[in-house]
Write a protein that holds these residues in place. Structure first.
Motif, PDB file in Angstrom:
ATOM      1  N   ALA A  25       0.832  -1.212   0.000  1.00 32.71           N
ATOM      2  CA  ALA A  25       0.000   0.000   0.000  1.00 32.71           C
ATOM      3  C   ALA A  25       0.862   1.256   0.000  1.00 32.71           C
ATOM      4  CB  ALA A  25      -0.928  -0.003   1.209  1.00 32.71           C
ATOM      5  N   GLY A  26       1.971   1.222   0.764  1.00 36.18           N
ATOM      6  CA  GLY A  26       2.841   2.382   0.852  1.00 36.18           C
ATOM      7  C   GLY A  26       3.524   2.715  -0.458  1.00 36.18           C
ATOM      8  N   THR A  27       3.647   1.722  -1.333  1.00 38.10           N
ATOM      9  CA  THR A  27       4.217   1.950  -2.661  1.00 38.10           C
ATOM     10  C   THR A  27       3.137   2.330  -3.672  1.00 38.10           C
ATOM     11  OG1 THR A  27       5.981   0.343  -2.224  1.00 38.10           O
ATOM     12  CG2 THR A  27       5.561   0.908  -4.531  1.00 38.10           C
ATOM     13  N   SER A  28       2.027   1.610  -3.647  1.00 38.37           N
ATOM     14  CA  SER A  28       0.982   1.788  -4.659  1.00 38.37           C
ATOM     15  C   SER A  28       0.212   3.096  -4.501  1.00 38.37           C
ATOM     16  CB  SER A  28       0.005   0.609  -4.609  1.00 38.37           C
ATOM     17  OG  SER A  28       0.650  -0.611  -4.901  1.00 38.37           O
ATOM     18  N   LEU A  29      -0.119   3.475  -3.269  1.00 34.15           N
ATOM     19  CA  LEU A  29      -0.964   4.653  -3.055  1.00 34.15           C
ATOM     20  C   LEU A  29      -0.344   5.951  -3.593  1.00 34.15           C
ATOM     21  CD1 LEU A  29      -2.665   4.204   0.441  1.00 34.15           C
ATOM     22  CD2 LEU A  29      -3.792   4.537  -1.761  1.00 34.15           C
ATOM     23  N   PRO A  30       0.899   6.282  -3.239  1.00 29.64           N
ATOM     24  CA  PRO A  30       1.465   7.530  -3.777  1.00 29.64           C
ATOM     25  C   PRO A  30       1.554   7.532  -5.300  1.00 29.64           C
ATOM     26  CG  PRO A  30       2.783   6.719  -1.950  1.00 29.64           C
ATOM     27  CD  PRO A  30       1.823   5.631  -2.309  1.00 29.64           C
ATOM     28  N   LEU A  31       1.911   6.387  -5.900  1.00 29.48           N
ATOM     29  CA  LEU A  31       2.018   6.316  -7.349  1.00 29.48           C
ATOM     30  C   LEU A  31       0.650   6.457  -8.005  1.00 29.48           C
ATOM     31  CD1 LEU A  31       4.627   3.419  -7.704  1.00 29.48           C
ATOM     32  CD2 LEU A  31       5.023   5.894  -7.821  1.00 29.48           C
ATOM     33  N   ALA A  32      -0.370   5.860  -7.387  1.00 29.46           N
ATOM     34  CA  ALA A  32      -1.731   5.979  -7.924  1.00 29.46           C
ATOM     35  C   ALA A  32      -2.224   7.414  -7.836  1.00 29.46           C
ATOM     36  CB  ALA A  32      -2.673   5.049  -7.161  1.00 29.46           C
ATOM     37  N   VAL A  33      -1.993   8.071  -6.699  1.00 31.24           N
ATOM     38  CA  VAL A  33      -2.421   9.469  -6.530  1.00 31.24           C
ATOM     39  C   VAL A  33      -1.749  10.361  -7.567  1.00 31.24           C
ATOM     40  CG1 VAL A  33      -2.262  11.471  -4.996  1.00 31.24           C
ATOM     41  CG2 VAL A  33      -2.997   9.269  -4.089  1.00 31.24           C
ATOM     42  N   SER A  34      -0.450  10.161  -7.784  1.00 32.43           N
ATOM     43  CA  SER A  34       0.281  10.977  -8.760  1.00 32.43           C
ATOM     44  C   SER A  34      -0.295  10.817 -10.159  1.00 32.43           C
ATOM     45  CB  SER A  34       1.761  10.584  -8.772  1.00 32.43           C
ATOM     46  OG  SER A  34       2.347  10.801  -7.516  1.00 32.43           O
ATOM     47  N   THR A  35      -0.581   9.584 -10.543  1.00 30.00           N
ATOM     48  CA  THR A  35      -1.105   9.313 -11.874  1.00 30.00           C
ATOM     49  C   THR A  35      -2.490   9.917 -12.059  1.00 30.00           C
ATOM     50  OG1 THR A  35       0.135   7.224 -11.873  1.00 30.00           O
ATOM     51  CG2 THR A  35      -1.575   7.478 -13.548  1.00 30.00           C
ATOM     52  N   VAL A  36      -3.350   9.772 -11.049  1.00 28.85           N
ATOM     53  CA  VAL A  36      -4.709  10.308 -11.127  1.00 28.85           C
ATOM     54  C   VAL A  36      -4.691  11.832 -11.184  1.00 28.85           C
ATOM     55  CG1 VAL A  36      -6.887  10.559  -9.883  1.00 28.85           C
ATOM     56  CG2 VAL A  36      -5.793   8.320 -10.026  1.00 28.85           C
ATOM     57  N   VAL A  37      -3.883  12.465 -10.319  1.00 30.56           N
ATOM     58  CA  VAL A  37      -3.831  13.923 -10.283  1.00 30.56           C
ATOM     59  C   VAL A  37      -3.301  14.476 -11.610  1.00 30.56           C
ATOM     60  CG1 VAL A  37      -2.677  15.911  -9.222  1.00 30.56           C
ATOM     61  CG2 VAL A  37      -3.646  14.109  -7.781  1.00 30.56           C
ATOM     62  N   TYR A  38      -2.272  13.841 -12.153  1.00 35.36           N
ATOM     63  CA  TYR A  38      -1.724  14.314 -13.436  1.00 35.36           C
ATOM     64  C   TYR A  38      -2.781  14.192 -14.536  1.00 35.36           C
ATOM     65  CZ  TYR A  38       1.512  15.189 -17.249  1.00 35.36           C
ATOM     66  OH  TYR A  38       2.132  15.729 -18.347  1.00 35.36           O
ATOM     67  N   PHE A  39      -3.528  13.093 -14.532  1.00 34.04           N
ATOM     68  CA  PHE A  39      -4.578  12.917 -15.533  1.00 34.04           C
ATOM     69  C   PHE A  39      -5.648  14.003 -15.404  1.00 34.04           C
ATOM     70  CE2 PHE A  39      -8.800  11.177 -16.606  1.00 34.04           C
ATOM     71  CZ  PHE A  39      -8.624  11.017 -17.971  1.00 34.04           C
ATOM     72  N   ILE A  40      -6.088  14.260 -14.188  1.00 33.13           N
ATOM     73  CA  ILE A  40      -7.118  15.277 -13.977  1.00 33.13           C
ATOM     74  C   ILE A  40      -6.626  16.647 -14.453  1.00 33.13           C
ATOM     75  CG2 ILE A  40      -8.388  16.572 -12.215  1.00 33.13           C
ATOM     76  CD1 ILE A  40      -8.614  13.982 -10.610  1.00 33.13           C
ATOM     77  N   ASN A  41      -5.386  16.970 -14.130  1.00 27.65           N
ATOM     78  CA  ASN A  41      -4.862  18.299 -14.460  1.00 27.65           C
ATOM     79  C   ASN A  41      -4.562  18.492 -15.945  1.00 27.65           C
ATOM     80  OD1 ASN A  41      -5.043  19.079 -11.823  1.00 27.65           O
ATOM     81  ND2 ASN A  41      -2.867  18.913 -11.374  1.00 27.65           N
ATOM     82  N   HIS A  42      -4.314  17.396 -16.656  1.00 27.68           N
ATOM     83  CA  HIS A  42      -3.880  17.531 -18.054  1.00 27.68           C
ATOM     84  C   HIS A  42      -4.798  16.803 -19.039  1.00 27.68           C
ATOM     85  CE1 HIS A  42      -0.096  19.440 -16.867  1.00 27.68           C
ATOM     86  NE2 HIS A  42      -0.040  18.553 -15.880  1.00 27.68           N
ATOM     87  N   ARG A  43      -5.982  16.434 -18.586  1.00 30.74           N
ATOM     88  CA  ARG A  43      -6.857  15.625 -19.435  1.00 30.74           C
ATOM     89  C   ARG A  43      -7.328  16.375 -20.682  1.00 30.74           C
ATOM     90  NH1 ARG A  43      -9.699  17.953 -15.553  1.00 30.74           N
ATOM     91  NH2 ARG A  43     -11.915  18.462 -15.777  1.00 30.74           N
ATOM     92  N   TYR A  44      -7.300  17.701 -20.659  1.00 29.75           N
ATOM     93  CA  TYR A  44      -7.734  18.482 -21.830  1.00 29.75           C
ATOM     94  C   TYR A  44      -6.563  19.168 -22.542  1.00 29.75           C
ATOM     95  CZ  TYR A  44     -12.621  17.731 -20.621  1.00 29.75           C
ATOM     96  OH  TYR A  44     -13.834  17.151 -20.369  1.00 29.75           O
ATOM     97  N   ASP A  45      -5.346  18.701 -22.248  1.00 21.76           N
ATOM     98  CA  ASP A  45      -4.167  19.327 -22.857  1.00 21.76           C
ATOM     99  C   ASP A  45      -3.695  18.629 -24.131  1.00 21.76           C
ATOM    100  OD1 ASP A  45      -4.096  21.220 -20.890  1.00 21.76           O
ATOM    101  OD2 ASP A  45      -2.589  20.202 -19.672  1.00 21.76           O
ATOM    102  N   GLY A  46      -4.309  17.539 -24.493  1.00 15.90           N
ATOM    103  CA  GLY A  46      -3.866  16.796 -25.664  1.00 15.90           C
ATOM    104  C   GLY A  46      -4.492  17.283 -26.959  1.00 15.90           C
ATOM    105  N   LEU A  47      -4.150  16.601 -28.021  1.00 17.93           N
ATOM    106  CA  LEU A  47      -4.710  16.886 -29.342  1.00 17.93           C
ATOM    107  C   LEU A  47      -6.157  16.400 -29.405  1.00 17.93           C
ATOM    108  CD1 LEU A  47      -4.307  17.715 -32.340  1.00 17.93           C
ATOM    109  CD2 LEU A  47      -3.567  15.348 -32.766  1.00 17.93           C
ATOM    110  N   GLN A  48      -7.073  17.301 -29.719  1.00 20.99           N
ATOM    111  CA  GLN A  48      -8.484  16.920 -29.793  1.00 20.99           C
ATOM    112  C   GLN A  48      -8.721  16.053 -31.022  1.00 20.99           C
ATOM    113  OE1 GLN A  48     -10.311  18.063 -27.162  1.00 20.99           O
ATOM    114  NE2 GLN A  48     -11.903  16.609 -27.748  1.00 20.99           N
ATOM    115  N   LEU A  49      -9.222  14.844 -30.810  1.00 22.27           N
ATOM    116  CA  LEU A  49      -9.444  13.890 -31.892  1.00 22.27           C
ATOM    117  C   LEU A  49     -10.902  13.860 -32.330  1.00 22.27           C
ATOM    118  CD1 LEU A  49      -7.252  11.002 -30.437  1.00 22.27           C
ATOM    119  CD2 LEU A  49      -6.599  12.722 -32.148  1.00 22.27           C
TER     120      LEU A  49
END
Length: 307
Positions: free
Chosen positions: A115-139
């Motif tokens: 849990a101590g390994t998975s939780l921080p990595l999961a939070v980082s991935t989710v937060v980055y996705f939320i913050n940059h989900r509209y920054d890509g090329l619109q398809l």
């Protein structure tokens, strides 16, 4: 757990006796108040440490971790894939080492490491996705199409009912009870032997259709790829732990939803619906609705981190 002799012949039209465990079972009479108080205390400590050590930009390492990964490429799609890959390696890698790790340091200590390994990595991935989900090329842009919002909402809602049954064992997740590797057979497992993968695919497709850009596609490719690996890895680990009992469950179930039911390998009991009329699924319903309503709060919290 009910059982049969392995290899026992199943009579035509007779519901076979399960060799696996009953998923999502919850007996209120067997619960100890002290265990749930202990769980609440552990949850509070974990969230506090996660905030101080990882999330809080003034004290945690999360911001530096994201900055290091983002330094590899200016492409949000590449960064998204790398973050997902790092999480997958940590999560599935430790899961693969579970048997040897538990023998070395014990079940509870290994769960804390996991849990101590998975939780921080999961939070980082989710937060980055939320913050940059509209920054890509619109398809494509389908958000204004009538019925799309309702379809995406319903698909996302359904996806959470495909949570792997071990997720419901909160006391084991928090290591209050000794963590176990379970061989589930009832409930959602009758529909698919790998519900977490199916739910993730549904969620990814729904959100990719809604967002419609390259960042969403990259996130979905990474997440679906990780869960497809988990299908192979999960079966391998269960086969190693349970042997012939897993072989029996494997014959009765399928990876593709409903396949074993349609070809007759899975015989549903007449009162199958009762396997879902349980407290864990009521909790999932409430939490899923709550998460939908809390989307603005989650987005605001992510934006404040500037990851």
């Amino acid at each position: 757990m009910a059982g049969t002799s392995i290899g026992e012949t199943e009579e035509e039209g007779v519901e076979p006796v399960t060799v696996g465990e009953d998923s999502a079972a919850f007996d209120l009479g067997q619960q100890k108040i002290s265990s749930w108080i202990y769980f609440g205390g552990i949850l509070g400590v974990v969230l506090f440490l996660l905030d101080v050590v990882w999330i809080d930009n003034s004290t945690g390492f999360g911001k530096d971790f994201i900055a290091a990964v983002a330094g590899v490429s200016e492409s949000h799609e590449v960064v998204m894939l790398i973050l997902t890959l790092i999480f997958a390696i940590g999560h599935s890698g430790l899961a693969s080492l579970r048997d040897s790790g538990e023998k070395l340091i014990g079940e509870r200590a290994f769960r804390v490491l996991f849990a101590g390994t998975s939780l921080p990595l999961a939070v980082s991935t989710v937060v980055y996705f939320i913050n940059h989900r509209y920054d890509g090329l619109q398809l494509w842009q389908l958000q204004s199409v009538p019925g799309i919002h309702q379809l995406v909402w319903f698909s996302s809602f359904v996806s959470f009912f495909f949570l792997y049954p071990s997720t419901f064992n909160l006391l084991e997740v928090a290591a209050v009870d000794k963590p176990k590797m379970h061989l589930w057979e009832t409930g959602i497992m009758r529909i698919t032997r790998h519900p977490q993968m199916v739910g993730q695919v549904i969620w990814c497709i729904a959100h990719t259709v809604w967002i419609g850009n390259s960042v969403a596609v990259a996130a979905s490719i990474g997440l679906i790829g990780h869960h497809l690996f988990g299908v192979w890895n999960g079966d391998r680990r269960l086969a190693s732990r349970y042997g012939e009992a897993f072989d029996t469950v494997q014959r009765r179930t399928s990876i593709i939803p409903f396949a074993a039911i349609l070809d007759g390998r899975q015989k549903l009991p007449k009162d199958y619906y009762k396997e879902f009329l349980r407290l864990p699924y009521l909790s999932i319903t409430m939490l899923t609705l709550g998460a939908y309503l809390a989307h603005p709060l989650m987005q605001a919290a992510s934006f404040r981190l500037h990851w």
